[in-house]
Write a protein that holds these residues in place. Structure first.
Motif, mmCIF file in Angstrom:
data_model
loop_
_atom_site.group_PDB
_atom_site.id
_atom_site.type_symbol
_atom_site.label_atom_id
_atom_site.label_comp_id
_atom_site.label_asym_id
_atom_site.label_seq_id
_atom_site.Cartn_x
_atom_site.Cartn_y
_atom_site.Cartn_z
ATOM 1 N N LEU A 18 0.720 -1.158 0.288
ATOM 2 C CA LEU A 18 0.145 -0.072 0.057
ATOM 3 C C LEU A 18 0.911 1.314 0.128
ATOM 4 C CD1 LEU A 18 -2.803 -0.873 2.518
ATOM 5 C CD2 LEU A 18 -2.992 -0.445 0.242
ATOM 6 N N SER A 19 1.871 1.297 0.788
ATOM 7 C CA SER A 19 2.647 2.410 0.961
ATOM 8 C C SER A 19 3.584 2.962 -0.484
ATOM 9 C CB SER A 19 3.563 2.237 1.782
ATOM 10 O OG SER A 19 4.558 1.366 1.787
ATOM 11 N N TYR A 23 2.884 5.997 -3.002
ATOM 12 C CA TYR A 23 3.974 6.762 -3.601
ATOM 13 C C TYR A 23 4.049 6.907 -5.119
ATOM 14 C CZ TYR A 23 6.317 7.808 0.943
ATOM 15 O OH TYR A 23 6.542 8.281 1.939
ATOM 16 N N VAL A 24 3.795 5.654 -5.623
ATOM 17 C CA VAL A 24 3.881 5.562 -7.309
ATOM 18 C C VAL A 24 2.737 6.395 -7.583
ATOM 19 C CG1 VAL A 24 3.621 3.927 -8.917
ATOM 20 C CG2 VAL A 24 5.231 3.588 -7.263
ATOM 21 N N LEU A 25 1.736 6.371 -7.033
ATOM 22 C CA LEU A 25 0.155 6.971 -7.655
ATOM 23 C C LEU A 25 0.453 8.463 -7.520
ATOM 24 C CD1 LEU A 25 -2.630 6.452 -8.208
ATOM 25 C CD2 LEU A 25 -3.035 6.743 -6.003
ATOM 26 N N ILE A 26 1.401 9.004 -6.309
ATOM 27 C CA ILE A 26 1.307 10.226 -6.164
ATOM 28 C C ILE A 26 2.423 10.862 -7.188
ATOM 29 C CG2 ILE A 26 2.248 12.003 -4.511
ATOM 30 C CD1 ILE A 26 0.724 10.625 -2.335
ATOM 31 N N ALA A 56 1.887 9.435 5.580
ATOM 32 C CA ALA A 56 2.686 9.190 7.088
ATOM 33 C C ALA A 56 2.246 7.814 7.557
ATOM 34 C CB ALA A 56 2.632 10.350 7.892
ATOM 35 N N PHE A 57 1.018 7.661 7.795
ATOM 36 C CA PHE A 57 0.716 6.361 8.488
ATOM 37 C C PHE A 57 0.881 5.017 7.916
ATOM 38 C CE2 PHE A 57 -2.682 3.132 8.696
ATOM 39 C CZ PHE A 57 -2.555 2.759 10.149
ATOM 40 N N LEU A 58 0.515 5.027 6.419
ATOM 41 C CA LEU A 58 1.131 3.870 5.506
ATOM 42 C C LEU A 58 2.666 3.651 5.603
ATOM 43 C CD1 LEU A 58 -1.200 4.125 2.448
ATOM 44 C CD2 LEU A 58 -1.149 2.777 4.165
ATOM 45 N N TYR A 59 3.268 4.633 5.633
ATOM 46 C CA TYR A 59 4.945 4.409 5.634
ATOM 47 C C TYR A 59 5.221 4.154 6.988
ATOM 48 C CZ TYR A 59 9.910 5.308 5.005
ATOM 49 O OH TYR A 59 11.307 5.270 5.049
#
Length: 76
Positions: A18-19, A23-26, A56-59
């Motif tokens: 998910l993280s 990041y790739v999506l952003i 921040a939560f995912l990472y």
């Protein structure tokens, strides 16, 4: 390491996936996101804050689970 402190490998893989996908999506849509976030208004500001908190939560969760698997648990 106690049984309650261990995290499952599946949870770790899910949070890492998910993280990475967030990041790739952003990164691939940064121009459109900048256009939205930099527009004047309260809605883009709230969405930017939500995006920052979500990433921040995912990472943080992914790294926490990874370090827990490696045996580097925090005692507090």
């Amino acid at each position: 390491m106690s049984g309650a402190a261990k995290t499952s490998s599946l949870k770790t893989i899910v949070y890492l996936g998910l993280s990475i996908s967030a990041y790739v999506l952003i990164f691939f849509n940064i121009d459109q996101l900048n256009g939205f976030y930099l527009s004047k208004g309260i809605i883009p500001a709230v969405c930017l804050l939500g995006t920052i908190i979500g990433i921040a939560f995912l990472y943080g969760t992914a790294i926490s689970h990874t370090l827990s698997i490696l045996g580097l648990d925090s005692k507090h």
